[in-house]
Design a protein around this motif. Structure first.
Motif, PDB file in Angstrom:
ATOM      1  N   ASP A   1      45.428 -22.071 -22.629  1.00 24.99           N
ATOM      2  CA  ASP A   1      44.593 -23.107 -22.000  1.00 24.99           C
ATOM      3  C   ASP A   1      43.106 -22.883 -22.246  1.00 24.99           C
ATOM      4  OD1 ASP A   1      46.909 -24.269 -20.971  1.00 24.99           O
ATOM      5  OD2 ASP A   1      46.800 -23.125 -19.112  1.00 24.99           O
ATOM      6  N   LEU A   2      42.761 -22.463 -23.454  1.00 21.61           N
ATOM      7  CA  LEU A   2      41.354 -22.271 -23.797  1.00 21.61           C
ATOM      8  C   LEU A   2      40.666 -23.622 -23.972  1.00 21.61           C
ATOM      9  CD1 LEU A   2      41.786 -19.436 -26.456  1.00 21.61           C
ATOM     10  CD2 LEU A   2      40.940 -19.173 -24.110  1.00 21.61           C
ATOM     11  N   PRO A   3      39.399 -23.750 -23.574  1.00 19.83           N
ATOM     12  CA  PRO A   3      38.675 -25.011 -23.800  1.00 19.83           C
ATOM     13  C   PRO A   3      38.486 -25.256 -25.290  1.00 19.83           C
ATOM     14  CG  PRO A   3      37.183 -23.302 -23.004  1.00 19.83           C
ATOM     15  CD  PRO A   3      38.567 -22.746 -22.889  1.00 19.83           C
TER      16      PRO A   3
ATOM     17  N   GLY B   1      43.529 -23.997 -28.173  1.00 17.03           N
ATOM     18  CA  GLY B   1      43.973 -23.683 -26.827  1.00 17.03           C
ATOM     19  C   GLY B   1      44.695 -22.364 -26.683  1.00 17.03           C
ATOM     20  N   LEU B   2      45.069 -21.729 -27.802  1.00 21.42           N
ATOM     21  CA  LEU B   2      45.813 -20.466 -27.761  1.00 21.42           C
ATOM     22  C   LEU B   2      45.104 -19.403 -28.590  1.00 21.42           C
ATOM     23  CD1 LEU B   2      49.479 -21.734 -28.319  1.00 21.42           C
ATOM     24  CD2 LEU B   2      48.344 -21.306 -26.132  1.00 21.42           C
ATOM     25  N   ALA B   3      45.235 -18.152 -28.168  1.00 20.92           N
ATOM     26  CA  ALA B   3      44.638 -17.060 -28.944  1.00 20.92           C
ATOM     27  C   ALA B   3      45.409 -15.768 -28.710  1.00 20.92           C
ATOM     28  CB  ALA B   3      43.177 -16.862 -28.561  1.00 20.92           C
TER      29      ALA B   3
ATOM     30  N   GLY C   1      40.996 -14.163 -15.695  1.00 16.77           N
ATOM     31  CA  GLY C   1      40.295 -14.939 -14.680  1.00 16.77           C
ATOM     32  C   GLY C   1      38.811 -15.116 -14.950  1.00 16.77           C
ATOM     33  N   PHE C   2      38.291 -14.486 -16.007  1.00 17.43           N
ATOM     34  CA  PHE C   2      36.883 -14.645 -16.378  1.00 17.43           C
ATOM     35  C   PHE C   2      36.559 -16.116 -16.635  1.00 17.43           C
ATOM     36  CE2 PHE C   2      33.666 -14.920 -19.772  1.00 17.43           C
ATOM     37  CZ  PHE C   2      32.626 -14.226 -19.188  1.00 17.43           C
ATOM     38  N   GLN C   3      35.467 -16.627 -16.035  1.00 14.39           N
ATOM     39  CA  GLN C   3      35.093 -18.036 -16.179  1.00 14.39           C
ATOM     40  C   GLN C   3      34.444 -18.294 -17.539  1.00 14.39           C
ATOM     41  OE1 GLN C   3      36.906 -19.416 -13.132  1.00 14.39           O
ATOM     42  NE2 GLN C   3      35.493 -20.853 -14.043  1.00 14.39           N
ATOM     43  N   LEU C   4      35.168 -18.955 -18.425  1.00 14.08           N
ATOM     44  CA  LEU C   4      34.618 -19.325 -19.732  1.00 14.08           C
ATOM     45  C   LEU C   4      33.614 -20.458 -19.597  1.00 14.08           C
ATOM     46  CD1 LEU C   4      37.941 -19.193 -21.766  1.00 14.08           C
ATOM     47  CD2 LEU C   4      36.055 -17.559 -21.909  1.00 14.08           C
ATOM     48  N   THR C   5      33.919 -21.410 -18.734  1.00  9.60           N
ATOM     49  CA  THR C   5      33.007 -22.495 -18.389  1.00  9.60           C
ATOM     50  C   THR C   5      33.124 -22.692 -16.883  1.00  9.60           C
ATOM     51  OG1 THR C   5      34.564 -24.361 -18.553  1.00  9.60           O
ATOM     52  CG2 THR C   5      33.565 -23.585 -20.609  1.00  9.60           C
ATOM     53  N   THR C   6      32.381 -23.645 -16.358  1.00 15.05           N
ATOM     54  CA  THR C   6      32.471 -23.896 -14.917  1.00 15.05           C
ATOM     55  C   THR C   6      33.849 -24.384 -14.514  1.00 15.05           C
ATOM     56  OG1 THR C   6      31.550 -26.104 -15.318  1.00 15.05           O
ATOM     57  CG2 THR C   6      30.019 -24.384 -14.620  1.00 15.05           C
TER      58      THR C   6
ATOM     59  N   ASP D   1      36.836 -23.785 -16.652  1.00 13.73           N
ATOM     60  CA  ASP D   1      37.914 -23.118 -17.389  1.00 13.73           C
ATOM     61  C   ASP D   1      37.850 -21.612 -17.217  1.00 13.73           C
ATOM     62  OD1 ASP D   1      39.025 -25.494 -19.016  1.00 13.73           O
ATOM     63  OD2 ASP D   1      36.880 -25.557 -19.480  1.00 13.73           O
ATOM     64  N   ALA D   2      38.952 -21.050 -16.709  1.00 15.35           N
ATOM     65  CA  ALA D   2      39.053 -19.594 -16.566  1.00 15.35           C
ATOM     66  C   ALA D   2      39.972 -19.040 -17.650  1.00 15.35           C
ATOM     67  CB  ALA D   2      39.597 -19.230 -15.178  1.00 15.35           C
ATOM     68  N   LEU D   3      39.691 -17.811 -18.067  1.00 11.20           N
ATOM     69  CA  LEU D   3      40.498 -17.158 -19.090  1.00 11.20           C
ATOM     70  C   LEU D   3      41.845 -16.729 -18.490  1.00 11.20           C
ATOM     71  CD1 LEU D   3      40.499 -16.093 -22.021  1.00 11.20           C
ATOM     72  CD2 LEU D   3      39.452 -13.991 -21.161  1.00 11.20           C
ATOM     73  N   LYS D   4      42.934 -17.167 -19.112  1.00  5.74           N
ATOM     74  CA  LYS D   4      44.279 -16.832 -18.650  1.00  5.74           C
ATOM     75  C   LYS D   4      44.905 -15.887 -19.672  1.00  5.74           C
ATOM     76  CE  LYS D   4      44.796 -21.375 -16.487  1.00  5.74           C
ATOM     77  NZ  LYS D   4      45.529 -22.668 -16.483  1.00  5.74           N
ATOM     78  N   LEU D   5      45.127 -14.656 -19.252  1.00  2.00           N
ATOM     79  CA  LEU D   5      45.626 -13.624 -20.154  1.00  2.00           C
ATOM     80  C   LEU D   5      46.979 -13.094 -19.697  1.00  2.00           C
ATOM     81  CD1 LEU D   5      42.418 -11.461 -20.727  1.00  2.00           C
ATOM     82  CD2 LEU D   5      43.480 -13.012 -22.374  1.00  2.00           C
ATOM     83  N   THR D   6      47.856 -12.894 -20.663  1.00  4.08           N
ATOM     84  CA  THR D   6      49.118 -12.180 -20.436  1.00  4.08           C
ATOM     85  C   THR D   6      49.320 -11.269 -21.644  1.00  4.08           C
ATOM     86  OG1 THR D   6      50.385 -13.962 -21.482  1.00  4.08           O
ATOM     87  CG2 THR D   6      50.173 -14.040 -19.076  1.00  4.08           C
TER      88      THR D   6
END
Length: 249
Positions: free
Chosen positions: A183-185, A212-214, A233-238, A240-245
């Protein structure tokens, strides 16, 4: 013979030699990601007017962070060009208002004109063009007393102990040296992610197979796990948060 003005250390950095074709929103995000590793960034001001393209100001919360960023990032490749990072000639209005040294623009200009007339000199070295107070440019977006209004700036990473994410809460994959981001911007690219992850030991590369994927690769699982715990959870934009697994090794 022209001389170069030497700026005193302060919170505001002048960044030049930026690829002028880069869009302003992407440039702001990239610079913020790059600089926020050294401390709290209050504002990034990108200049796009004729004659001022390829330049930006980065305003830090404190002088120590600004100095570290200047020393570490001068010469760093950004969008294929080595950055030139130095102190701005003047503090930003935002910092001047905070420390009580603010002088309105009209008074600054009057003083500058008087000094120019007295010295009979109106020339300035090319290396100083654009390095004056960033607030004198029409693209400055900070409010009078302080909240930055630049769009979608990336907030600084959480402090080391702020993230309580466990390694397997929402991930069926076993721990591995590869992280998977979803879910990357749309504007988030490999270079921007690499700037974010390279601060962690063992970082190898970022791959974006589709929008959207990396995949973010580290040299071993413990290093990948540390990055996941710190940046999930790092805020990439106001918005969009970084979702990591973990990804498949």
């Amino acid at each position: 013979m022209t001389t170069t003005s030497i700026s005193q250390p302060h919170n505001t950095l002048y960044v030049s030699n930026i690829d002028w074709k880069v869009k302003k929103p992407m440039l702001k995000r990239a610079l913020h990601m790059l600089m926020t590793r050294h401390g709290k960034v209050l504002e990034v001001v990108a200049l796009r007017k004729d004659g001022l393209r390829g330049q930006a100001f980065v305003i830090f919360d404190d002088v120590t962070s600004a100095t570290e960023a200047m020393q570490q990032e001068n010469g760093t490749l950004l969008f294929g060009k080595p950055l030139k990072v130095q102190y701005a000639l003047e503090k930003s209005d935002r910092i001047s208002k905070r420390d009580g040294t603010y002088v309105p623009k009209a008074k600054r200009e009057k003083k500058t004109n008087n000094n120019s007339n007295n010295n009979n000199s109106n020339s300035q070295s090319e290396t100083n063009v654009g390095r004056e107070n960033p607030s004198t440019h029409s693209e400055m977006t900070a409010t009078a007393e302080g909240t930055a209004t630049t769009e979608n700036l990336v907030p600084p990473p959480p402090p080391p102990n702020a993230t309580t994410t466990t390694t397997n809460n929402n991930n069926d994959q076993p721990p591995s040296h590869i992280l998977f981001a979803t879910d990357l911007p749309p504007e988030c690219n490999e270079m921007m992610l690499a700037m974010l992850f390279r601060q962690y030991t063992g970082f190898v590369e970022v791959r974006i197979p589709r929008a959207g994927l990396a995949f973010i690769e580290f040299d071993d699982e413990p290093h990948a796990t540390l990055a996941l715990q710190r940046l999930n959870g790092f805020q990439l934009t106001t918005n969009d948060a970084l979702k990591l697994t973990y990804g498949k090794a």
